[in-house]
Design a protein around this motif. Structure first.
Motif, PDB file in Angstrom:
ATOM      1  N   GLY A  14     119.309 -14.418  18.721  1.00 37.14           N
ATOM      2  CA  GLY A  14     118.977 -15.199  19.747  1.00 37.14           C
ATOM      3  C   GLY A  14     118.557 -13.932  21.139  1.00 37.14           C
ATOM      4  O   GLY A  14     119.491 -12.240  20.806  1.00 37.14           O
ATOM      5  N   ASN A  15     117.870 -14.587  22.419  1.00 28.16           N
ATOM      6  CA  ASN A  15     118.154 -13.836  23.891  1.00 28.16           C
ATOM      7  C   ASN A  15     119.130 -14.430  24.023  1.00 28.16           C
ATOM      8  O   ASN A  15     119.745 -14.275  24.469  1.00 28.16           O
ATOM      9  N   ALA A  16     119.248 -12.919  24.230  1.00 27.84           N
ATOM     10  CA  ALA A  16     120.778 -13.338  25.991  1.00 27.84           C
ATOM     11  C   ALA A  16     119.921 -13.598  27.490  1.00 27.84           C
ATOM     12  O   ALA A  16     119.063 -13.241  27.373  1.00 27.84           O
ATOM     13  N   SER A  17     120.701 -14.702  27.535  1.00 25.28           N
ATOM     14  CA  SER A  17     120.021 -16.149  28.390  1.00 25.28           C
ATOM     15  C   SER A  17     120.848 -16.089  29.557  1.00 25.28           C
ATOM     16  O   SER A  17     122.256 -16.553  29.748  1.00 25.28           O
ATOM     17  N   VAL A  18     120.379 -15.696  30.825  1.00 31.55           N
ATOM     18  CA  VAL A  18     121.755 -15.446  32.008  1.00 31.55           C
ATOM     19  C   VAL A  18     121.504 -15.919  33.280  1.00 31.55           C
ATOM     20  O   VAL A  18     119.979 -15.676  33.467  1.00 31.55           O
ATOM     21  N   GLU A  19     122.206 -17.041  33.507  1.00 32.38           N
ATOM     22  CA  GLU A  19     121.831 -18.278  34.879  1.00 32.38           C
ATOM     23  C   GLU A  19     121.213 -17.416  36.218  1.00 32.38           C
ATOM     24  O   GLU A  19     121.716 -15.942  36.491  1.00 32.38           O
ATOM     25  N   ALA A  20     120.334 -17.921  36.542  1.00 31.94           N
ATOM     26  CA  ALA A  20     120.242 -16.538  38.386  1.00 31.94           C
ATOM     27  C   ALA A  20     121.664 -17.032  38.871  1.00 31.94           C
ATOM     28  O   ALA A  20     121.883 -17.478  38.800  1.00 31.94           O
ATOM     29  N   GLY A  21     121.706 -15.563  40.359  1.00 35.87           N
ATOM     30  CA  GLY A  21     121.934 -15.925  41.297  1.00 35.87           C
ATOM     31  C   GLY A  21     121.325 -16.210  42.293  1.00 35.87           C
ATOM     32  O   GLY A  21     121.106 -17.268  42.362  1.00 35.87           O
ATOM     33  N   LYS A  22     122.395 -16.486  43.493  1.00 38.07           N
ATOM     34  CA  LYS A  22     121.966 -16.719  44.546  1.00 38.07           C
ATOM     35  C   LYS A  22     120.888 -15.531  45.707  1.00 38.07           C
ATOM     36  O   LYS A  22     120.635 -16.029  46.907  1.00 38.07           O
ATOM     37  N   TRP A  23     120.769 -14.423  45.407  1.00 43.24           N
ATOM     38  CA  TRP A  23     120.401 -12.827  46.440  1.00 43.24           C
ATOM     39  C   TRP A  23     119.118 -12.750  45.874  1.00 43.24           C
ATOM     40  O   TRP A  23     118.624 -12.910  44.374  1.00 43.24           O
ATOM     41  N   THR A  24     118.201 -12.125  46.979  1.00 45.22           N
ATOM     42  CA  THR A  24     117.362 -12.105  47.128  1.00 45.22           C
ATOM     43  C   THR A  24     117.539 -10.381  47.054  1.00 45.22           C
ATOM     44  O   THR A  24     118.331 -10.019  47.353  1.00 45.22           O
ATOM     45  N   HIS A  25     116.402  -9.447  46.493  1.00 48.29           N
ATOM     46  CA  HIS A  25     116.774  -8.276  46.250  1.00 48.29           C
ATOM     47  C   HIS A  25     116.679  -7.541  47.750  1.00 48.29           C
ATOM     48  O   HIS A  25     117.413  -6.742  47.761  1.00 48.29           O
ATOM     49  N   LYS A  26     115.802  -7.880  48.650  1.00 50.99           N
ATOM     50  CA  LYS A  26     116.279  -7.511  49.879  1.00 50.99           C
ATOM     51  C   LYS A  26     117.938  -7.598  50.066  1.00 50.99           C
ATOM     52  O   LYS A  26     118.450  -6.548  50.700  1.00 50.99           O
ATOM     53  N   GLU A  27     118.264  -9.095  50.101  1.00 52.50           N
ATOM     54  CA  GLU A  27     119.731  -9.181  50.216  1.00 52.50           C
ATOM     55  C   GLU A  27     120.846  -7.571  49.837  1.00 52.50           C
ATOM     56  O   GLU A  27     121.370  -7.640  50.577  1.00 52.50           O
ATOM     57  N   LEU A  28     119.771  -8.085  47.877  1.00 51.87           N
ATOM     58  CA  LEU A  28     120.569  -6.776  47.640  1.00 51.87           C
ATOM     59  C   LEU A  28     121.392  -5.158  48.111  1.00 51.87           C
ATOM     60  O   LEU A  28     121.708  -4.212  48.580  1.00 51.87           O
ATOM     61  N   THR A  29     119.564  -4.955  48.440  1.00 51.01           N
ATOM     62  CA  THR A  29     119.798  -3.806  49.415  1.00 51.01           C
ATOM     63  C   THR A  29     120.634  -3.580  50.288  1.00 51.01           C
ATOM     64  O   THR A  29     120.681  -1.831  50.897  1.00 51.01           O
ATOM     65  N   GLN A  30     121.068  -4.676  51.074  1.00 52.10           N
ATOM     66  CA  GLN A  30     121.469  -4.538  52.574  1.00 52.10           C
ATOM     67  C   GLN A  30     123.266  -4.658  52.818  1.00 52.10           C
ATOM     68  O   GLN A  30     123.608  -5.045  53.255  1.00 52.10           O
ATOM     69  N   VAL A  31     123.519  -5.076  51.692  1.00 58.06           N
ATOM     70  CA  VAL A  31     124.922  -5.547  51.556  1.00 58.06           C
ATOM     71  C   VAL A  31     126.213  -4.502  52.190  1.00 58.06           C
ATOM     72  O   VAL A  31     127.400  -5.358  51.297  1.00 58.06           O
ATOM     73  N   SER A  32     125.614  -3.401  51.638  1.00 58.41           N
ATOM     74  CA  SER A  32     126.287  -1.985  52.084  1.00 58.41           C
ATOM     75  C   SER A  32     126.051  -0.696  53.117  1.00 58.41           C
ATOM     76  O   SER A  32     124.343  -1.071  52.754  1.00 58.41           O
ATOM     77  N   PRO A  33     126.546  -0.655  53.792  1.00 56.54           N
ATOM     78  CA  PRO A  33     125.566   0.618  54.465  1.00 56.54           C
ATOM     79  C   PRO A  33     125.216   1.743  53.938  1.00 56.54           C
ATOM     80  O   PRO A  33     124.199   2.391  54.096  1.00 56.54           O
ATOM     81  N   VAL A  34     125.186   2.025  52.275  1.00 56.36           N
ATOM     82  CA  VAL A  34     124.837   2.443  51.364  1.00 56.36           C
ATOM     83  C   VAL A  34     124.636   1.958  50.524  1.00 56.36           C
ATOM     84  O   VAL A  34     125.364   1.831  50.050  1.00 56.36           O
ATOM     85  N   VAL A  35     123.282   2.093  49.553  1.00 55.70           N
ATOM     86  CA  VAL A  35     123.117   1.452  48.947  1.00 55.70           C
ATOM     87  C   VAL A  35     122.012   2.146  47.642  1.00 55.70           C
ATOM     88  O   VAL A  35     120.849   2.125  47.941  1.00 55.70           O
ATOM     89  N   LEU A  36     122.487   2.538  46.335  1.00 57.62           N
ATOM     90  CA  LEU A  36     121.531   3.268  45.572  1.00 57.62           C
ATOM     91  C   LEU A  36     120.729   2.264  44.664  1.00 57.62           C
ATOM     92  O   LEU A  36     121.488   1.213  43.919  1.00 57.62           O
ATOM     93  N   GLU A  37     118.907   2.704  44.571  1.00 52.64           N
ATOM     94  CA  GLU A  37     118.847   1.813  43.041  1.00 52.64           C
ATOM     95  C   GLU A  37     117.784   2.299  43.053  1.00 52.64           C
ATOM     96  O   GLU A  37     117.243   3.571  42.775  1.00 52.64           O
ATOM     97  N   ILE A  38     118.082   1.670  40.995  1.00 55.80           N
ATOM     98  CA  ILE A  38     117.703   3.010  39.873  1.00 55.80           C
ATOM     99  C   ILE A  38     116.077   2.461  39.310  1.00 55.80           C
ATOM    100  O   ILE A  38     116.526   1.542  39.246  1.00 55.80           O
TER     101      ILE A  38
END
Length: 461
Positions: free
Chosen positions: A348-372
């Motif tokens: 089967g497929n790997a199925s993961v339940e959603a979290g609560k964060w928007t992409h923008k919020e993820l980019t702001q969680v730390s003074p510096v964030v790196l996105e690949i």
């Protein structure tokens, strides 16, 4: 029987005549495949078809398990392709001889066929009905996207469509037929400019996407991404060495969560490989989002969607991890027999339940964030849980100075069980697939958050 151009029914009858054969499996697969390669036309941002390929392939794979005469607790196994244009019995005898050279613990297919087999959506009806028209429609879209692009240079594109029909016949009486479709598309754009020294510099960016249903293939997004990132690739610096919070996307999560499932499988348990038993935490000492992970063979148009295992076991959605706690083990009939435990879903497929964060919020969680944005080539080791790659392109969010810049080069390395300890999952679900036929057929699928933020990931600049 020595007649050539034999049928599947003749093969099954012949297999049942061999007393040394314990179990057998026959898989007949027919594939209708169309490939179209696009290159840059004579004029800027125009398209020409470079190659147009069509193929129809039929293959029959036979697997047998044979008795070991002096030990009923052991069996031999072997499998290979057989050909209707060759005499049947010598091919079977050859596989039997190969099987007798192996010595494995004995196990059996399911004792009898299931009363009914569910039908899960595994193929796109447009591809199934007319693969040529489906390709022509995509060609029109490619033409429109390239001619409307004004900022970068189109280099090439590829679109592959496949429709598969698979018959499975087992010695226990199972006769099951299942169809599936596969889609692969890629696009490459380049951008050139003069640098501060007046020298011409250029770079190319290639994006690709796998899918099952045409609705999952967004060519507009694929081409726009390749074009924009080709331009971004010229305004880059190398990342500084250190540990960063890192955002990865669903293409990477597809690989990593399927690696998690390996640690939740009875195969790892039996072979004394890293294994997480029921009751244990998936991530020890986690302070991040609690992961709920299922093995889902029912997912509509998933890369690993299937109704039946190779042993004849019906497959249904199985929750493996509930809020970080392991609640089940993926157990095939083979390893259930070995471990004297119950059979569960194993495909089967790997199925993961959603979290609560928007992409923008993820980019702001730390003074510096790196996105690949893209790895050069992600290497993962399912047993150790480690992963690494060079960075093809990334985005650096400097939240103290409120700037965003692009980075390229350097390498990233991490561990599932360390870097997911403070993981944050996005609240938007997407589907991703990947298909492979070498060295053996291995399709994986994922439905889960489109992004995750991992903590303390090592970057070497």
């Amino acid at each position: 029987m020595t007649n050539q151009n034999w049928t599947i029914e003749a093969l099954k009858k012949e297999l049942n005549s061999f007393s040394e054969i314990k179990d057998w499996r026959v898989c007949k697969k027919t594939t209708n495949r169309k490939e179209r390669y696009f290159i840059k036309g004579n004029q800027e941002n125009t398209v020409e078809i470079d190659q147009d390929r069509n193929s129809n392939i039929e293959s029959i794979n036979l697997w047998v398990a044979v008795h070991h005469k002096n030990d009923s607790s052991r069996q031999g196994e072997a499998g290979k392709k057989v050909f209707t244009t060759l005499a049947l019995r010598p091919q079977i005898e050859s596989i039997i001889q190969e099987a007798l050279l192996t010595n494995l613990e004995s196990w059996s297919l399911e004792k009898a066929p299931p009363n009914s087999v569910p039908s899960y959506p595994t193929s796109d009806p447009k591809i199934a009905e007319d693969i040529h028209k489906a390709m022509d429609d995509l060609t029109t879209t490619v033409n429109n996207l390239v001619t409307s692009n004004k900022e970068t240079t189109f280099n090439s594109s590829e679109v592959f469509l496949s429709f598969h029909n698979k018959e499975t016949h087992l010695s226990n009486g199972v006769a099951h037929e299942e169809s599936s479709s596969e889609i692969y598309a890629e696009s490459a754009f380049s951008f050139a400019k003069q640098n501060s020294q007046g020298e011409k510099v250029a770079d190319e960016y290639l994006s690709h996407h796998w899918g099952v249903h045409l609705d999952d293939l967004n060519l507009n997004e694929l081409f726009s991404q390749s074009s924009a990132r080709a331009k971004n690739s010229l305004d880059v610096t190398k990342p500084k060495t250190g540990k960063y919070p890192v955002i990865i996307d669903a293409d990477v999560l597809l690989m990593l969560f399927n690696d998690f499932i390996v640690h939740l499988s009875a195969g790892n348990q039996y072979n004394n490989l890293p294994f997480l038993p029921v009751g244990q935490d998936l991530i020890k000492d986690t302070k991040g989002d609690l992961i709920t992970l299922s093995l889902d063979p029912e997912l509509p148009f998933g890369g690993a969607t299937t109704a039946m295992s190779v042993a004849g076991t019906i497959q249904s959605k199985l929750k493996l991890v509930d809020n970080n706690k392991v609640v089940a083990t993926a157990t095939s009939k083979q390893y259930a027999d070995y471990l004297k435990t119950a059979v569960t879903t194993c495909n089967g497929n790997a199925s993961v339940e959603a979290g609560k964060w928007t992409h923008k919020e993820l980019t702001q969680v730390s003074p510096v964030v790196l996105e690949i944005l893209q790895f050069s080539g992600l290497f993962t080791d399912a047993n150790t849980g480690t992963f690494s790659s060079e960075i093809r392109l990334g985005k650096l969010y400097d939240n103290e100075n409120n700037t965003v810049s692009y980075i390229k080069g350097g390498s990233l390395s991490g561990s599932l069980f360390e870097n997911f300890k403070n993981a944050r999952l996005s609240n938007n679900l997407v589907k991703r697939n990947e298909f492979s036929s070498f060295p053996y057929e291995h399709n994986i699928g994922y439905c889960g958050p489109d992004f995750a933020l991992l903590s303390d990931v090592s970057i070497v600049g």
